[in-house]
Design a protein around this motif. Sequence first.
Motif: not given
Length: 311
Positions: A82-87, A44-48, A70-74
């Motif tokens: 970015s999407t590339g960073d997330f990949e 979820d791109s906003r929960q990061f 993982h990737f909550i409040d990260s």
Amino acid sequence: MLTAKQFLKKNKTLISVVGPTAIGKTALAIQLAQHFGTEIISADSRQFFKEMAIGTAKPNAAELAAVKHHFIDSHTVKELFSTGDFEVQGLKKLEEIFQNHDLAIMVGGSGLYVNALINGLDEMPDIDLSIREKLNKQFEEEGLAVIQSQLAELDPEYFAKVDQQNPQRMIRGLEVYLSTGQKLSSMLSATKKERPFNIIKVGLNTDRAILYDRINSRVDQMMADGLVDEVKSLISFRKYNALNTVGYSEFFDYLDGKLTLADAVAAIKQNTRRFAKRQLTWFRKDEEINWFEPDERTDIIHFVTNKITGK
């Protein structure tokens, strides 16, 4: 780091849970993670972002304690993730999870991020930075509607897929087209990257009227939980792209005196319903997604178990 062959030999599986906002993805992901004894990656791109909580409907403290997420409040809203960073970071985290578990859960309604981890991203072309500068200036001076209109005309496919209230996403689509003459929509996952793990895709959906009721109830609950105060506390961050999103931008307009409180709440509900519709349009194009009603969790567990065991 494990090689691809070692990864495949271990027969690891990623369960991807997708669907529109407010459908119940978090509850399902937690139940799946508890049943299979594993961990959750949020897509979820906003929960990061750690500064945003109520308006992003993050898992609550009890939910976060029930299963490792993982990737909550990260990240902070000051960072561009970015999407590339997330990949890259998501694959690294998956490898860590697969060291100790045969399965991992990914859950989220941000189609671009889900796609990045599952299918990978094509190499993006170099962008003319002067075009980006010009578009950012145009956004500041003329507003988002002008950017939206241009993108809708030049790349309607990309426009229909993404959060139209997010200036960063709108500008990204425009700058790619204006720099290269090619649509960003044509570049997204034209070729899938081979992943060294199995993928099971589960989608949640229900009758539209029921979904819209769930969305309206969620916004009402956000209001009760103190969404207005949260937005007030974030005024100093409003220039960052992460805050230009549903649930926040409407209340910035309220705080600026452009909307009444009632109108801001109504706008959030309407924009969230529109966003849910776009999410479904995106996910329905993936024929590998297996769709269920949100209350069919037991059936979903049986389905996933059968897929894993080959029954």
